[in-house]
Design a protein around this motif. Structure first.
Motif, short mmCIF file in Angstrom:
data_model
loop_
_atom_site.label_atom_id
_atom_site.label_comp_id
_atom_site.label_asym_id
_atom_site.label_seq_id
_atom_site.Cartn_x
_atom_site.Cartn_y
_atom_site.Cartn_z
N TYR A 1 -21.56 39.39 -5.01
CA TYR A 1 -22.72 40.29 -4.91
C TYR A 1 -22.20 41.71 -4.77
CZ TYR A 1 -22.03 40.79 0.20
OH TYR A 1 -21.52 41.07 1.45
N SER A 2 -23.10 42.66 -4.96
CA SER A 2 -22.77 44.07 -4.78
C SER A 2 -23.61 44.64 -3.64
CB SER A 2 -23.02 44.86 -6.07
OG SER A 2 -22.06 44.54 -7.05
N GLY B 1 -23.89 42.46 6.74
CA GLY B 1 -22.56 41.85 6.76
C GLY B 1 -22.59 40.35 7.00
N ARG B 2 -23.69 39.85 7.58
CA ARG B 2 -23.83 38.41 7.84
C ARG B 2 -24.76 37.72 6.85
NH1 ARG B 2 -25.33 40.85 12.77
NH2 ARG B 2 -27.47 40.07 12.49
N ALA B 3 -25.41 38.48 5.99
CA ALA B 3 -26.53 37.96 5.21
C ALA B 3 -26.14 36.98 4.13
CB ALA B 3 -27.31 39.13 4.58
N LEU B 4 -24.99 37.18 3.48
CA LEU B 4 -24.61 36.35 2.34
C LEU B 4 -23.21 35.77 2.55
CD1 LEU B 4 -25.86 38.82 -0.44
CD2 LEU B 4 -27.02 36.76 0.36
N ASP C 1 -21.82 33.03 1.82
CA ASP C 1 -21.24 32.19 0.77
C ASP C 1 -20.92 32.99 -0.50
OD1 ASP C 1 -21.48 29.95 2.41
OD2 ASP C 1 -23.55 29.61 1.76
N LYS C 2 -21.13 34.30 -0.47
CA LYS C 2 -20.82 35.13 -1.62
C LYS C 2 -19.79 36.18 -1.25
CE LYS C 2 -25.19 34.71 -4.20
NZ LYS C 2 -24.62 34.33 -5.50
N SER C 3 -18.97 36.56 -2.23
CA SER C 3 -17.94 37.57 -1.97
C SER C 3 -18.39 38.92 -2.52
CB SER C 3 -16.61 37.17 -2.62
OG SER C 3 -16.75 37.00 -4.01
N LEU C 4 -18.09 39.97 -1.77
CA LEU C 4 -18.48 41.32 -2.14
C LEU C 4 -17.59 41.85 -3.26
CD1 LEU C 4 -20.32 43.73 -1.47
CD2 LEU C 4 -18.63 44.43 0.25
N LYS C 5 -18.22 42.35 -4.36
CA LYS C 5 -17.46 42.77 -5.54
C LYS C 5 -17.46 44.29 -5.75
CE LYS C 5 -16.40 38.58 -6.72
NZ LYS C 5 -15.00 38.10 -6.53
N THR C 6 -18.61 44.93 -5.58
CA THR C 6 -18.66 46.37 -5.72
C THR C 6 -19.53 46.95 -4.60
OG1 THR C 6 -20.63 46.66 -7.14
CG2 THR C 6 -18.56 46.11 -8.24
N VAL C 7 -19.22 48.20 -4.23
CA VAL C 7 -19.98 48.91 -3.21
C VAL C 7 -20.33 50.28 -3.76
CG1 VAL C 7 -19.98 49.86 -0.87
CG2 VAL C 7 -18.76 47.71 -1.35
N TYR C 8 -21.59 50.66 -3.61
CA TYR C 8 -22.05 51.95 -4.14
C TYR C 8 -22.88 52.65 -3.06
CZ TYR C 8 -23.75 55.31 -7.62
OH TYR C 8 -24.02 56.45 -8.33
N ILE C 9 -22.46 53.85 -2.69
CA ILE C 9 -23.22 54.65 -1.73
C ILE C 9 -23.86 55.79 -2.50
CG2 ILE C 9 -23.16 55.96 0.41
CD1 ILE C 9 -20.67 54.47 1.21
N GLY C 10 -25.20 55.78 -2.54
CA GLY C 10 -25.93 56.78 -3.31
C GLY C 10 -27.04 57.39 -2.47
N PHE D 1 -36.48 36.16 3.09
CA PHE D 1 -36.28 35.81 1.69
C PHE D 1 -35.00 35.00 1.49
CE2 PHE D 1 -34.34 36.60 -2.43
CZ PHE D 1 -35.35 36.16 -3.26
N ILE D 2 -33.90 35.47 2.09
CA ILE D 2 -32.62 34.80 1.91
C ILE D 2 -32.65 33.39 2.49
CG2 ILE D 2 -30.18 34.85 2.62
CD1 ILE D 2 -30.37 37.94 2.36
N GLU D 3 -33.32 33.22 3.60
CA GLU D 3 -33.38 31.89 4.21
C GLU D 3 -34.19 30.92 3.35
OE1 GLU D 3 -34.70 32.33 8.22
OE2 GLU D 3 -32.74 33.05 8.92
N ASP D 4 -35.07 31.43 2.50
CA ASP D 4 -35.76 30.56 1.56
C ASP D 4 -34.83 30.07 0.46
OD1 ASP D 4 -38.15 30.72 2.85
OD2 ASP D 4 -38.97 32.33 1.60
N LYS D 5 -33.68 30.73 0.32
CA LYS D 5 -32.65 30.37 -0.66
C LYS D 5 -33.18 30.32 -2.07
CE LYS D 5 -29.67 28.11 2.66
NZ LYS D 5 -28.81 26.96 2.99
N PHE D 6 -34.09 31.22 -2.34
CA PHE D 6 -34.68 31.30 -3.69
C PHE D 6 -33.60 31.48 -4.74
CE2 PHE D 6 -36.10 33.98 -7.19
CZ PHE D 6 -37.24 33.35 -7.61
N TYR D 7 -32.71 32.45 -4.51
CA TYR D 7 -31.73 32.78 -5.52
C TYR D 7 -30.60 31.77 -5.60
CZ TYR D 7 -28.47 34.34 -1.93
OH TYR D 7 -27.63 34.39 -0.87
N LEU D 8 -30.43 30.95 -4.55
CA LEU D 8 -29.35 29.97 -4.56
C LEU D 8 -29.74 28.68 -5.27
CD1 LEU D 8 -27.96 30.38 -0.94
CD2 LEU D 8 -26.89 31.14 -3.05
N GLU D 9 -31.04 28.45 -5.41
CA GLU D 9 -31.48 27.19 -6.03
C GLU D 9 -31.03 27.08 -7.47
OE1 GLU D 9 -35.66 27.07 -5.46
OE2 GLU D 9 -35.54 26.84 -3.28
N GLY D 10 -30.88 28.24 -8.14
CA GLY D 10 -30.43 28.21 -9.54
C GLY D 10 -28.93 28.16 -9.64
#
Length: 503
Positions: free
Chosen positions: A176-177, A221-224, A226-235, A494-503
């Motif tokens: 994730y980013s 920092g605790r939210a995901l 099971d995913k590794s951080l790939k890019t960080v953007y401060i805008g 939203f994250i606890e519903d695991k909507f995005y993980l089901e796919g």
């Protein structure tokens, strides 16, 4: 004024966007009366034409009546809906194609992106490549379905292939980013519609904002896990509007809260040269920031003054040189074509100055006037400064990029862009902005923190009705500060519903 009679109001915005692209300065009026007797009462000295769009399940009929000096000229076009058109999207595109054809005949104008309005063309091409289509099949699809020009199709193909090659080694589906929004700027630009607030009026809220952001960062920092951080953007806004100590704290907090071991790109917008100092640039290097943006938009002082940048051309040059001196070797510069009062010679002057600095990447934006921007709200004050022939300005930037070995690597479009054009990111090989690709093509989950930030959670299930789900943060600074716990709960729920993980 163009009077528009539309039989099915659900297609109102589709009709409006095509007409607006052809006639950007025209006024439109949607009316319901369809009989000639009822329509006649609307025909007055202000009426330039009437457009009638009759939408039936079996047939689409478009009639254009052009009024001038008491006379009228009628054009009519219709298309039968065959069995190959089975979805609402296909029907809508059929209507838009028919509308574009008749307006093209009336106006003589060609739109480089055809009927595509406010859509990312490379996302369409990207997905077709992933589905196994070859160049010829994609070209035919973009021509037949969207009526795009050949040169824009080639550009989309080149960029989509570049994006695929850049993401090939990144396991973006399991990563994730992270986006961090700092909504403060030295001043608000004339064309800006982002969630940004001038330090002069809102600087007193910075400390409270950072306290609220700290809570969201700690949650993020605790939210995901099971995913590794790939890019960080401060805008933002302009993150470097923060003081040196505030910036040091923010970057340190991010490193403390998130695992950066898999991060390939750490970007910070240092967009305004009047927000940059040697100390801040050293702080960025200290924390491992490996890509920054210093954004002049124009190198013409009269334009900078007009759009409210409140810095000089010389400050842009000094900030860029200071960044090089402090070890920054991946610097992007943003430019805008179509700024008020600018012509082709002004763009040439800007490019001449940029050439001397030799940035690692250049992002060229076509001005899009958003509803919330002062340039739109006060448009009567700038009528005499409207740019002309923005297409020639864009062509100049394309030639510049080609001459100096910049390769296009991402592209996106917005509604109400001058001359129906696009924004293009150019970079030397190895200097591309990976985050830009990921967010524009919606290929990876983006966890977004801060006022006005929009998280995008991506599903990879091809059968999913909604592959991208958005979770919004409130835009106002005080709303964000006072409702930070609610912002965290929105994501958590939203994250606890695991909507995005089901796919």
């Amino acid at each position: 004024m163009i009077r528009i009679v539309l039989s099915d109001i659900q297609y109102k915005m589709d009709v409006y966007n095509i007409i607006k692209s052809i006639y950007p300065d025209e006024i439109f009026d949607f009316i319901e009366e369809t009989t000639k007797e009822k329509l006649d009462k609307y025909i007055d000295s202000q009426t330039t034409s009437v457009l009638k769009v009759e939408l039936k399940s079996s047939k689409i009929t478009i009639e254009y009546i052009y009024y001038k000096t008491g006379k009228c000229k009628e054009l009519e076009s219709s298309i039968d809906i065959g069995p190959e058109i089975t979805t609402k999207s296909q029907y809508k595109n059929a209507m838009k194609r028919q509308l574009y054809k008749i307006l093209k005949k009336v106006s003589g104008r060609l739109l480089p992106w055809g009927i595509l309005t406010g859509i990312r063309p490379t996302k369409i091409v990207y997905e077709k490549i992933e589905e196994g289509y070859d160049d010829k099949e994609i070209t035919s699809y973009m021509q037949d379905e969207f009526m795009c020009s050949d040169d824009r199709i080639r550009l989309s193909l080149d960029i989509a292939k570049r994006e695929l090659s850049l993401l090939e080694d990144m396991d973006y589906k399991n990563g994730y980013s992270l986006y961090i929004g700092i909504p403060f700027c030295p001043s608000t630009c004339l064309y800006c519609s982002f969630s940004s607030f001038s330090m002069e009026k809102h600087g007193k809220y910075v400390d409270d904002y950072l306290k609220a952001l700290e809570k969201e960062i700690e949650y993020g920092g605790r939210a995901l896990p099971d995913k590794s951080l790939k890019t960080v953007y401060i805008g933002g806004g302009t993150p470097t509007t923060l003081s040196e100590s505030q910036l040091d704290w923010l970057l340190g907090k991010l490193k403390e809260s998130f695992d950066f071991s898999s991060v390939k790109e750490f970007s910070v917008e240092a967009g305004r040269p009047d927000s940059i100092s040697k100390g801040k640039l050293q702080v960025l290097k200290k924390h491992g920031v490996n890509r920054i943006s210093i954004n002049p938009q124009s190198m013409n002082q009269k334009t900078l003054d007009l759009i409210g940048r409140k810095h000089t051309k010389d400050q842009i040059i000094e900030a860029f040189q200071l960044a090089r001196e402090t070890g920054h070797d991946n610097i992007n510069m943003d430019l805008i074509v179509g700024l008020p009062g600018e012509g082709l010679e002004d763009v040439k002057q800007t490019l001449s100055e940029i050439e001397k600095l030799n940035p690692d990447s250049v992002t060229v934006h076509t001005l899009a006037i958003k509803r919330a921007a002062r340039l739109n709200q006060e448009k009567d004050n700038y009528q005499d400064l409207r740019p002309r022939d923005v297409s020639s300005m864009m062509d100049e930037t394309i030639n510049y990029a080609r001459k100096h070995n910049y390769v296009p690597y991402y592209l996106y479009r917005q509604k109400n862009m001058a001359d129906n054009l696009e924004n293009i990111g150019y970079a030397r090989y190895g200097k591309e902005g990976l985050y830009n690709i990921l967010i524009m093509e919606e290929q990876q989950t983006i966890l977004a923190l801060g006022a006005g930030a929009v998280s995008k959670f991506v599903r990879y299930d091809k059968d999913a009705d909604n592959k991208v789900h958005r979770v919004y943060n409130v835009k106002g600074i005080n709303h964000y500060i006072n409702r930070i716990d609610e912002m965290i709960e929105r994501k958590k729920d939203f994250i606890e519903d695991k909507f995005y993980l089901e796919g």
